[in-house]
Design a protein around this motif. Structure first.
Motif, PDB file in Angstrom:
ATOM      1  N   THR A  51     -23.775  -4.138  39.962  1.00 15.94           N
ATOM      2  CA  THR A  51     -23.662  -2.990  39.065  1.00 15.94           C
ATOM      3  C   THR A  51     -23.860  -1.730  39.886  1.00 15.94           C
ATOM      4  N   ILE A  52     -22.969  -0.779  39.716  1.00 13.74           N
ATOM      5  CA  ILE A  52     -23.061   0.434  40.528  1.00 13.74           C
ATOM      6  C   ILE A  52     -24.041   1.404  39.852  1.00 13.74           C
ATOM      7  N   SER A  53     -24.958   1.986  40.649  1.00 15.21           N
ATOM      8  CA  SER A  53     -26.036   2.770  40.039  1.00 15.21           C
ATOM      9  C   SER A  53     -25.772   4.272  40.055  1.00 15.21           C
ATOM     10  N   ARG A  54     -24.696   4.670  40.683  1.00 17.03           N
ATOM     11  CA  ARG A  54     -24.358   6.100  40.665  1.00 17.03           C
ATOM     12  C   ARG A  54     -22.862   6.260  40.457  1.00 17.03           C
ATOM     13  N   GLN A  55     -22.491   7.304  39.775  1.00 18.24           N
ATOM     14  CA  GLN A  55     -21.057   7.552  39.563  1.00 18.24           C
ATOM     15  C   GLN A  55     -20.397   7.887  40.898  1.00 18.24           C
ATOM     16  N   ILE A  56     -19.211   7.337  41.130  1.00 17.62           N
ATOM     17  CA  ILE A  56     -18.492   7.663  42.362  1.00 17.62           C
ATOM     18  C   ILE A  56     -17.083   8.101  42.000  1.00 17.62           C
ATOM     19  N   ALA A  57     -16.738   9.312  42.411  1.00 25.26           N
ATOM     20  CA  ALA A  57     -15.354   9.767  42.233  1.00 25.26           C
ATOM     21  C   ALA A  57     -14.609   9.427  43.512  1.00 25.26           C
ATOM     22  N   SER A  58     -13.338   9.092  43.375  1.00 23.33           N
ATOM     23  CA  SER A  58     -12.575   8.723  44.560  1.00 23.33           C
ATOM     24  C   SER A  58     -11.140   9.190  44.373  1.00 23.33           C
ATOM     25  N   PRO A  59     -10.540   9.725  45.436  1.00 22.47           N
ATOM     26  CA  PRO A  59      -9.185  10.254  45.267  1.00 22.47           C
ATOM     27  C   PRO A  59      -8.180   9.152  44.940  1.00 22.47           C
ATOM     28  N   MET A  60      -7.211   9.477  44.068  1.00 27.21           N
ATOM     29  CA  MET A  60      -6.137   8.527  43.757  1.00 27.21           C
ATOM     30  C   MET A  60      -5.254   8.393  44.997  1.00 27.21           C
ATOM     31  N   GLY A  61      -4.622   7.253  45.113  1.00 26.26           N
ATOM     32  CA  GLY A  61      -3.654   7.079  46.196  1.00 26.26           C
ATOM     33  C   GLY A  61      -4.281   6.678  47.514  1.00 26.26           C
ATOM     34  N   VAL A  62      -5.597   6.555  47.532  1.00 25.74           N
ATOM     35  CA  VAL A  62      -6.283   6.186  48.774  1.00 25.74           C
ATOM     36  C   VAL A  62      -7.255   5.052  48.469  1.00 25.74           C
ATOM     37  N   ASP A  63      -7.246   4.019  49.278  1.00 27.13           N
ATOM     38  CA  ASP A  63      -8.260   2.963  49.153  1.00 27.13           C
ATOM     39  C   ASP A  63      -9.509   3.468  49.847  1.00 27.13           C
TER      40      ASP A  63
END
Ligand SMILES: Nc1nc2c(c(=O)[nH]1)N[C@H]1C(S)=C(S)[C@@H](COP(=O)(O)OP(=O)(O)OC[C@H]3O[C@@H](n4cnc5c(N)ncnc54)[C@H](O)[C@@H]3O)O[C@H]1N2
Ligand code: MOO
Length: 646
Positions: free
Chosen positions: A336-348
């Motif tokens: 379970t992830i304990s912090r929100q993570i934003a990640s750019p679309m189009g990139v792994d």
């Protein structure tokens, strides 16, 4: 020459391009070499190994006792024991002795009675002996011609035993791929240079080649480290040409970007062919792959995390292919992830996480994300891949974590999420030193973040120093408010001095919070939800200062040490932090408050071994107390004392 375009392939596309190229170029397993079996651990067999001899290769006694002929014991019973004459019908044997000719069973020494009569010795047997009882027959373990290990098998210690036992002294193994590593960069210096003097800007201590060498060896290949090459196209080309002559794979480190001094792309192009120029992964985007003289050449990005990841994703599979083995995969778990993570679309994106087990759930907490943060790998337990199609992972999402540490170590990790304090590092060290099975992992998300983590069942304890504006009381009002549904124990760690950090000699003459509004003073702040931030806000409010008149109020750091480092390096003139961080970096300190830092521990964990260890250290460990006091700025009179329970 400046090159601006990266034709980024996805991870899957790039992998396919690479392997299609290896196919097209006929690059499969390397040839073989003959080595001594005794030195073959970790090597990969190039041929199947069949037993030359059986093992055992003669019938042998499996126990200490007497060899007998089983047919002569049929009538034996307690009432009328069978009598066998020693030397004639029974022969003494030790475990492992060849069976005497004509004998076909062994009776253990403890099951017979030796008797003497008329100058002769006999054994008495009380029950019939079964055929080949306690006899290791020929080929019991290994039968001549049987397969010991197949081709492309990574040899283990037990395999060595079986090969030797079956008559092999030499074995044909795959040649270890030779991987040349060329560090590049005019600013890069050999690590030895700093033995006798500190590094000076713009120097960078060269370490990537050592990390890569280690990874190469772990993958079963051999590393050859080239001398550092300056950012000069001709020199880089010369090194690549030399490297391809003597090795199977070439890694050029750094210079894979598109800056004015990045020559990897041009060098590979001019010497051979480039097949991959950038991939849509993060970190690791600028990876370059090409071939020179039919040898794969990788332009590994300079940032350490990018270098590590691109090695794992691209170089390791090529080494495995050359060895004829499958890539060894790490264990994967759901967490379970304990912090929100934003990640750019189009990139792994590959996020490093700390993992702990709280309430029998795996909890993954992201650590620093920058590609230059080697410590994010040092601290990480695993890696989460956020696919190119995912924009954000919200708190509580289940993710797959590829573990880079042993699962057992992770199960014995004490998870502390909350405010940062330097004593937690000392605590982590004392735990590892005195209780090697356990380790402490602390994620610094601020006091408030820590209490929220406890509420969500994501940590074993939280460090907190939250000052309630109204009551002037530390921590208790917040625990009551935020964790009303949980029973919590507050245990004191220490009282500590908070103050304004300034450069040695206080060049700007800062005396207190009032100076923060001066035009020539730039401040560095702590993140919202941290106790230090609340302390600042309370003081600003008491003084009637509008926070937005403080220059730098919106620049946030996550730890005291990061604030201290910003002041030391001149990114800011001052920031609020604990005394020990000023002390550590040789800064001056203007005290403003003495605060209570407590550990909030859910009562449900108090009787676990993990928390018992923590409390024992706080209450009894003299070494810990001395180490904390030597940091400076701590008052430990109540260390380990229960402040509140409810
Ligand atoms: N304008 C842009 N700049 C950068 C981009 C971009 O897309 N546009 N990409 C960034 C990314 S992403 C990466 S990754 C790096 C790639 O850098 P290079 O491969 O060209 O490497 P350098 O710039 O030469 O070095 C970067 C950095 O890495 C450290 N380094 C390098 N070699 C070593 C070594 N042997 N040991 C230890 N550390 C090393 C060092 O800190 C360098 O400063 O480019 C970004 N820029
Ligand atoms: O993509 Mo770069 O490799 O983040 O550091």
């Amino acid at each position: 020459m400046k090159q601006v375009f990266l034709e980024s392939l996805s991870l899957e596309e790039a992998t396919k391009v690479l392997f299609d190229n290896l196919d097209a170029r006929g690059l499969y397993c390397l040839s073989s070499e003959i080595i001594n079996v005794t030195e073959s651990v970790g090597r990969v067999t190039a041929v199947p190994i069949f037993a030359r001899y059986s093992s055992p290769f003669y019938h042998s006694a499996a126990m200490d006792g007497y060899a007998v002929r089983f047919a002569e014991t049929f009538s034996a019973s307690e009432a009328s024991p069978c009598l066998l004459k020693i030397g004639q019908d029974a022969v003494y044997v030790d475990t492992g002795d060849p069976m005497p000719e004509g004998f076909n069973a062994v009776v253990m020494i403890e099951d017979v009675n030796v008797i003497t009569g008329q100058g002769e010795e006999y054994i008495e047997i009380y029950q019939p002996v079964t055929p080949y009882q306690h006899v290791r027959t020929i080929g019991e373990d290994i039968v001549a011609t049987e397969l010991i290990v197949p081709e492309n098998h990574k040899i283990r210690s037990v395999d060595i035993g079986a090969m030797l036992a079956s008559g092999h002294t030499e074995v044909s193994v795959r040649k270890r791929p030779l991987v040349s590593i060329i560090p590049t960069g005019t600013e890069i210096i050999e690590p030895d240079v700093v033995r006798n003097r500190p590094p000076n800007p713009p120097e960078i201590i060269e370490y990537n080649s050592s990390v890569l060498s280690g990874l190469v060896k772990e993958s079963g290949a051999e590393a050859i480290r080239f001398p550092i090459v300056k950012d000069k196209l001709d020199e880089i080309k010369r090194s690549i040409s030399m490297a391809v002559e003597t090795s199977d794979i070439v890694l050029i480190n750094a210079g894979s970007g598109r800056g004015s001094e990045d020559y990897t792309l041009t060098a590979i192009k001019e010497l051979g062919e480039v097949i991959i120029n950038g991939i849509s992964i993060k970190p690791g985007k600028p990876l370059i792959v090409g071939f020179v003289d039919n040898k794969p050449v990788f332009g590994i990005p300079g940032y350490p995390v990018s270098a590590y990841l691109t090695f794992q994703l691209f170089v390791k599979p090529v080494i495995a292919r050359f060895l004829g083995i499958a890539v060894e995969e790490n264990e994967k778990i759901k967490a379970t992830i304990s912090r929100q993570i934003a990640s750019p679309m189009g990139v792994d994106e590959f996020i490093r996480v700390k993992v702990g087990v709280v309430n029998e759930r795996y909890i993954a907490t992201p650590v620093g994300r920058g590609a230059g943060l080697l410590m994010s790998l040092v601290r990480a337990d695993g890696i989460v891949r956020i696919s190119a199609h995912t924009e954000a992972l919200s708190v509580g999402t289940q993710v797959e974590v590829e573990l880079i540490r042993q699962k057992n170590d992770i199960k014995n990790t004490i998870v502390c999420i909350g405010s940062h304090d330097n004593t937690l590092d000392i605590l982590a060290n004392i735990i590892k030193k005195n209780y090697p099975k356990f380790s402490l992992s602390s994620a610094h998300v601020g006091s408030m973040g820590g209490l929220i983590a406890l509420k969500r069942g994501e940590a074993h304890f939280a460090g907190t120093h939250l000052l309630d504006e109204q009551s002037g009381e530390y921590n208790i009002p917040f625990v009551k408010r935020l964790l009303s549904d949980k029973k919590i124990l507050l245990v004191n760690l220490a009282y500590r001095q908070q103050g304004l950090l300034v450069k040695k000699g206080n060049p700007k003459g800062i005396k207190g919070f009032k100076d923060l509004v001066r035009d020539d003073v730039i401040f560095i702040n702590r993140q919202g939800g941290s106790g230090t931030r609340l302390l600042l806000d309370k003081h600003l409010k008491d003084l009637g200062i509008n926070p937005y008149t403080v220059k730098g109020y919106d620049r946030e750091e996550y730890t005291h040490m990061a604030v201290a480092s910003a002041v030391l390096t001149g990114l800011a003139d001052t920031g609020l932090a604990i005394y020990s961080s000023a002390n550590a970096l040789g800064l001056d300190f203007i005290p403003v408050a003495n605060e209570r830092y407590d550990l909030a521990i859910p009562v449900e964990f108090v009787d676990t071994e993990m928390i018992r260890i923590i409390l024992k250290i706080l209450r009894e460990d003299e070494e810990f107390k001395m180490a904390v006091e030597s940091l400076g700025g701590y008052d430990i009179r109540d260390m380990g004392k229960v402040i509140f329970e409810g």
